[in-house]
Design a protein around this motif. Structure first.
Motif, PDB file in Angstrom:
ATOM      1  N   THR A 249      -0.424  -4.543  -9.412  1.00 19.56           N
ATOM      2  CA  THR A 249       0.495  -4.612  -8.273  1.00 19.56           C
ATOM      3  C   THR A 249       0.156  -3.541  -7.244  1.00 19.56           C
ATOM      4  O   THR A 249       0.101  -3.805  -6.034  1.00 19.56           O
ATOM      5  N   ILE A 250      -0.096  -2.332  -7.711  1.00 19.15           N
ATOM      6  CA  ILE A 250      -0.424  -1.219  -6.823  1.00 19.15           C
ATOM      7  C   ILE A 250      -1.733  -1.479  -6.078  1.00 19.15           C
ATOM      8  O   ILE A 250      -1.835  -1.253  -4.868  1.00 19.15           O
ATOM      9  N   VAL A 251      -2.720  -1.976  -6.789  1.00 16.85           N
ATOM     10  CA  VAL A 251      -4.000  -2.303  -6.137  1.00 16.85           C
ATOM     11  C   VAL A 251      -3.783  -3.354  -5.055  1.00 16.85           C
ATOM     12  O   VAL A 251      -4.278  -3.219  -3.934  1.00 16.85           O
ATOM     13  N   ALA A 252      -3.031  -4.401  -5.359  1.00 19.86           N
ATOM     14  CA  ALA A 252      -2.814  -5.479  -4.387  1.00 19.86           C
ATOM     15  C   ALA A 252      -2.096  -4.991  -3.138  1.00 19.86           C
ATOM     16  O   ALA A 252      -2.381  -5.451  -2.031  1.00 19.86           O
ATOM     17  N   ARG A 253      -1.194  -4.058  -3.306  1.00 16.53           N
ATOM     18  CA  ARG A 253      -0.450  -3.544  -2.142  1.00 16.53           C
ATOM     19  C   ARG A 253      -1.339  -2.732  -1.205  1.00 16.53           C
ATOM     20  O   ARG A 253      -1.003  -2.541  -0.046  1.00 16.53           O
ATOM     21  N   ARG A 254      -2.462  -2.263  -1.689  1.00 13.00           N
ATOM     22  CA  ARG A 254      -3.422  -1.526  -0.847  1.00 13.00           C
ATOM     23  C   ARG A 254      -4.555  -2.422  -0.357  1.00 13.00           C
ATOM     24  O   ARG A 254      -5.401  -1.993   0.418  1.00 13.00           O
TER      25      ARG A 254
END
Length: 177
Positions: A20-25
């Motif tokens: 999720t964190i990777v996708a948000r960046r």
């Protein structure tokens, strides 16, 4: 030049959170290349990415037999420039047939224009990934997984942002030297 972080994921939820964190960046045109043994959590990671992009993670499944799945938002109020998640399984694209296989799924076309591309078994594609991608290595670790994020090219400036996001989420990333 490559900069890397490692995260110890103790649970499925933590693996999803890293995705999720990777996708948000991620931004349009980004490639996230996943590698690891069978059952290491590659598809789970992509489910986390889907969640981070506002997509339904329950519809994400491994594209092993079809090579590629495309996920987009289905709500009527989705902006026209909303990102699409393209999920590729490169396992059967290894070797001399990689270029032809990638061409058959539109790798060189408009695949990246409004998409973030997640590639399982990315290690078999070699130079076809180019210079701008985030490598995600998932390894079995007792009791969970060890996730290594290695930034290349245009992902390099975002690695510190990823590190800060992971720390905020309580995931304690460690730099890899």
């Amino acid at each position: 030049m490559t900069v890397a972080l490692q995260v110890e994921s103790q649970t499925l939820e933590q693996t999803l959170a890293v995705g999720t964190i990777v996708a948000r960046r991620a931004v349009a045109g980004d490639i996230v290349g996943l590698s690891g043994e069978l059952g290491a959590g590659k598809t789970q990671f992509v489910r986390g990415m889907a969640e981070g992009m506002g997509l339904d993670p329950r519809v994400v499944s491994s594209p092993t037999f079809v090579l590629v799945h495309e996920y987009e938002r289905e709500a009527a109020d989705v902006p026209p420039d909303a990102l699409v998640l393209v999920h590729i399984d490169a396992y059967r694209l290894a070797g001399d047939d990689a270029a032809a296989g990638l061409e058959s799924i539109g790798w060189a076309d408009e695949l990246f224009e409004q998409a973030v591309v997640a590639v399982e078994w990315a290690d078999v594609l070699g130079e076809h990934l180019g210079d701008d991608w985030l490598a995600v290595r998932l390894e079995h670790s007792d009791p969970g997984r060890l996730i290594t994020l290695s930034a290349h090219g245009r992902w390099l400036p975002r690695i510190e942002l990823l590190q800060a996001d992971l720390i905020r989420a309580g995931l304690c990333p460690q730099p890899v030297t």
